[in-house]
Design a protein around this motif. Structure first.
Motif, PDB file in Angstrom:
ATOM      1  N   CYS A   1       0.940  -1.252   0.048  1.00 41.34           N
ATOM      2  CA  CYS A   1      -0.097  -0.146  -0.095  1.00 41.34           C
ATOM      3  C   CYS A   1       0.737   1.318  -0.078  1.00 41.34           C
ATOM      4  O   CYS A   1       0.593   2.117  -0.751  1.00 41.34           O
ATOM      5  N   SER A   2       1.872   1.400   1.066  1.00 42.27           N
ATOM      6  CA  SER A   2       2.926   2.361   0.662  1.00 42.27           C
ATOM      7  C   SER A   2       3.463   2.716  -0.285  1.00 42.27           C
ATOM      8  O   SER A   2       3.553   3.975  -0.781  1.00 42.27           O
TER       9      SER A   2
ATOM     10  N   THR B   1       1.135   3.898  -3.101  1.00 39.01           N
ATOM     11  CA  THR B   1       0.872   5.266  -2.734  1.00 39.01           C
ATOM     12  C   THR B   1       1.701   6.239  -3.397  1.00 39.01           C
ATOM     13  O   THR B   1       1.722   7.169  -4.212  1.00 39.01           O
TER      14      THR B   1
ATOM     15  N   ILE C   1      -3.715  15.078  -0.764  1.00 41.72           N
ATOM     16  CA  ILE C   1      -3.787  14.526   0.591  1.00 41.72           C
ATOM     17  C   ILE C   1      -5.354  13.278   0.244  1.00 41.72           C
ATOM     18  O   ILE C   1      -5.360  12.172   0.704  1.00 41.72           O
ATOM     19  N   VAL C   2      -6.203  13.823  -0.442  1.00 41.49           N
ATOM     20  CA  VAL C   2      -7.151  12.879  -0.883  1.00 41.49           C
ATOM     21  C   VAL C   2      -6.798  11.691  -1.993  1.00 41.49           C
ATOM     22  O   VAL C   2      -7.060  10.743  -1.720  1.00 41.49           O
TER      23      VAL C   2
ATOM     24  N   THR D   1      -4.771   9.335   0.281  1.00 43.35           N
ATOM     25  CA  THR D   1      -5.678   8.330   1.169  1.00 43.35           C
ATOM     26  C   THR D   1      -6.491   7.499   0.210  1.00 43.35           C
ATOM     27  O   THR D   1      -6.492   6.150   0.601  1.00 43.35           O
ATOM     28  N   LEU D   2      -7.218   7.905  -0.889  1.00 46.30           N
ATOM     29  CA  LEU D   2      -8.051   7.011  -1.552  1.00 46.30           C
ATOM     30  C   LEU D   2      -6.871   5.861  -2.257  1.00 46.30           C
ATOM     31  O   LEU D   2      -7.235   4.879  -2.477  1.00 46.30           O
TER      32      LEU D   2
ATOM     33  N   PHE E   1      -3.899   4.678  -1.090  1.00 48.74           N
ATOM     34  CA  PHE E   1      -3.592   3.650  -0.150  1.00 48.74           C
ATOM     35  C   PHE E   1      -4.925   2.620   0.471  1.00 48.74           C
ATOM     36  O   PHE E   1      -4.737   1.586   0.269  1.00 48.74           O
ATOM     37  N   ALA E   2      -5.950   3.398   0.542  1.00 46.30           N
ATOM     38  CA  ALA E   2      -7.182   2.516   0.994  1.00 46.30           C
ATOM     39  C   ALA E   2      -7.759   1.556  -0.022  1.00 46.30           C
ATOM     40  O   ALA E   2      -8.092   0.385   0.099  1.00 46.30           O
TER      41      ALA E   2
END
Length: 183
Positions: free
Chosen positions: A18-19, A22, A150-151, A154-155, A157-158
């Motif tokens: 994930c990291s 991203t 930021i969005v 976040t999206l 990664f999630a």
């Protein structure tokens, strides 16, 4: 609650995937979103459709096509093998590529919207005062579009965290089965 070492290994692999996904998505999506937000090219619509394709394709279908493309008989996989590298199917690098492809719209869309909302005026004013393109990006665009970044992060990664189909198809990790890659 007791977690086994295999559970910790799976959690670590997931967080690492994930990291990395991203970070790579932010690197790839930023210039792409900037171009899509600023261009008037006729190819813009085609590129936007290609970027949005993972939103409408089932994850296992996308994973299957990526497996064909990145596997030993695929265009990219066979080319890598001819160059002396290993194909990307059933490897961590392969699932990173698959995750980047699958989560690309979740990074591009918020960044593109943020760049469009900012408009060209702040950068034009900075350019008229002598700021170079990199200076304008880091001093003007990045702070003004911070929310979009930021969005997007976040999206991305999630979405990568919750994805299973693409990872299953391209990762193929089945513990105890010969021939399957163990992460």
């Amino acid at each position: 609650m007791y977690l086994s070492p295999a559970d910790y290994q799976a959690i670590w692999l997931t967080l690492k995937l994930c990291s990395l996904t991203t970070v790579l998505l932010l690197i790839v999506a930023t210039p792409l979103a900037w171009w899509l937000a600023r261009t008037s090219s006729k190819s813009r619509i085609v590129i936007q459709a290609i970027v949005a394709l993972p939103l409408v394709l089932p994850p296992t279908v996308l994973g299957f096509y990526l497996l064909l493309l990145l596997g030993p008989n695929g265009a990219i996989g066979s080319t890598l093998e001819l160059m002396g590298f290993s194909h990307l199917a059933f490897s961590f690098s392969g699932i990173v590529v698959a995750s980047v492809c699958y989560s690309l719209p979740f990074a591009v869309q918020p960044l593109m919207q943020s760049f469009q909302d900012m408009g060209p005026l702040p950068n034009e004013l900075a350019a008229s005062l002598g700021a170079g393109s990199l200076d304008r990006f880091f001093s003007i665009t990045l702070p003004l579009c911070r929310g979009g970044f930021i969005v997007a992060a976040t999206l991305s990664f999630a979405h990568t965290l919750g994805e299973f189909g693409v990872i299953l198809m391209l990762g193929g990790s089945i513990p105890g089965k010969p021939g399957c890659y163990r992460f």
